[in-house]
Design an enzyme around this catalytic site. Structure first.
Site, PDB file in Angstrom:
ATOM      1  CE  LYS A 101      -2.925   2.842   2.729  1.00 19.66           C
ATOM      2  NZ  LYS A 101      -3.652   3.098   4.051  1.00 19.66           N
ATOM      3  N   GLY A 162      -7.791   9.852   9.169  1.00 22.66           N
ATOM      4  CA  GLY A 162      -8.349   9.695  10.403  1.00 22.66           C
ATOM      5  C   GLY A 162      -9.159  10.679  10.755  1.00 22.66           C
ATOM      6  CB  ALA A 189      -7.990   7.934   3.963  1.00 21.72           C
ATOM      7  N   GLY A 190     -10.916   8.601   5.636  1.00 23.98           N
ATOM      8  CA  GLY A 190     -11.918   9.598   5.758  1.00 23.98           C
ATOM      9  C   GLY A 190     -13.213   8.802   5.882  1.00 23.98           C
ATOM     10  CG  ASN A 211      -6.617   1.470  11.343  1.00 21.83           C
ATOM     11  OD1 ASN A 211      -7.261   1.318  12.130  1.00 21.83           O
ATOM     12  ND2 ASN A 211      -5.370   1.468  11.138  1.00 21.83           N
ATOM     13  CB  THR A 212      -9.414   6.149  12.089  1.00 19.68           C
ATOM     14  OG1 THR A 212      -8.017   6.102  11.797  1.00 19.68           O
ATOM     15  CG2 THR A 212      -9.324   6.826  13.773  1.00 19.68           C
TER      16      THR A 212
END
Lengths: 264, 72
Positions: A101, A162, A189-190, A211-212
């Site tokens: 990645k 994040g 992301a986001g 992830n977050t």
């Protein structure tokens, strides 16, 4: 029977279209449970220095061997093509995988990619036989270049890493999908909550990387399950084909045969 | 003459003569035959596992020993 809707990327045929990160969970145990609940088969990891002051502890890899996941190492924390290429080479040696990645970050506030360095690193890695999944800006031109270069997947951001802001520019994300129909696209992301993931899938994206949104949720394991369902729902909706939007109502029940009350 | 040294993950160490990457890993408590998922770079070049017992560490070298950790 309906044919299984597999997600082919980088030589893998995955049942799950949700890729999940391994960072920031309240505990390793919760991470394991969340990854399992997510149904994800591709888990991102970072490449970092071994802690030489304590080499006795249980390693992340030791922990992960019990999970039915492939590892997707990232180049998080790299600011130049040179750094990213070195980290990718270390990842290939450490984890015996060509998957990478690719992240090349431009600044600390937005963590948005440095396009110049990103394209340079992608070119070098593809030439060295890597299977590159590139984290990109939500810019159709950059994404097109990465796709044409031979990236295995192009992964535009929904909003900054994040931030949990969801799809800040769904117009661009839709454009990117329309203009790049032939290469796997993921939103990376986001993502903040399940509806963000569903919405990205409804735009025709092949998958979601997050992830977050899970690791920092109040209940990570429950959120992991919510994300799994949202990605599945969004995928089904995309394949089913949504109805066109209309400005005026259209009754679902037939007009014919309706009851008329006698005027009094 | 100053003592020959090398740097491992940013920390300075005193260099022994004819030290290989394998020797270095043992000195750091990383045992190549037991440890999986570890990679080594010597001055920004990856040294393949098969080369660890042959690659020599020289004065001023910078060595990175890395593994997979939690990441997104």
């Amino acid at each position: 029977m309906e044919q299984e809707d597999l997600f082919n990327v980088g030589g893998l045929a995955l049942r799950s279209r949700l890729l999940i990160g391994s960072s920031g969970y309240p505990s390793p145990q919760i991470m394991m449970e969340a990854v399992e609940a997510s149904g994800s088969e591709l888990l991102t990891v970072a490449i970092r220095r071994v802690n030489l002051s304590d080499t006795s502890g249980e390693s992340l890899l030791g922990l992960l061997t019990s999970l039915p996941v492939h590892l997707l190492p990232n180049t998080a924390g790299c600011y130049t093509a040179r750094e990213a290429v070195l980290v990718a080479e270390l990842a290939r040696e450490a984890l015996e995988t060509d998957l990478i990645k690719l992240e090349v970050i431009g600044d600390d506030e937005t963590l948005m990619p440095d396009v110049e360095q990103l394209l340079q690193a992608a070119r070098t890695l593809i030439d060295s036989g890597f299977t590159v999944m590139a984290y990109a800006n939500d810019d159709p031109v950059t994404c097109r270049k990465l796709a044409d270069m031979g990236c295995a997947a192009v992964m535009p951001l929904a909003s900054p890493i994040g931030s949990g802001m969801g799809l800040t520019n769904p117009y661009n994300l839709a454009l990117i999908r329309e203009l790049i129909p032939d290469v796997p696209l993921l939103v990376d992301a986001g993502i903040g909550t399940a509806s963000d993931a569903a919405r990205a899938m409804e735009l025709g994206y092949d998958g979601i990387l997050l992830n977050t949104a899970v690791s920092q949720a109040k209940h990570p394991v429950q959120m992991a399950k919510a994300m799994r369902l949202a990605v599945e729902a969004g995928r089904f909706a995309w394949r089913a084909g949504r109805i066109p939007r209309r400005r005026y109502a259209q009754a679902s029940s037939p007009f014919e045969g309706r009851v008329e009350a006698t005027p009094t | 003459m100053t003592t020959p040294r090398y740097f491992v993950n940013g920390e300075a160490r005193t260099l022994a003569s004819d030290m290989t990457v394998s020797d270095l890993l043992h000195a750091e408590g990383v045992h190549p035959e037991e440890v999986k998922g570890v990679a080594v770079a010597l001055n920004n070049t990856v040294i393949r596992r098969a080369e660890w017992s042959r690659a020599l560490v020289n004065d001023g070298d910078r060595v990175e020993i890395v593994t997979a950790q939690q990441g997104g």
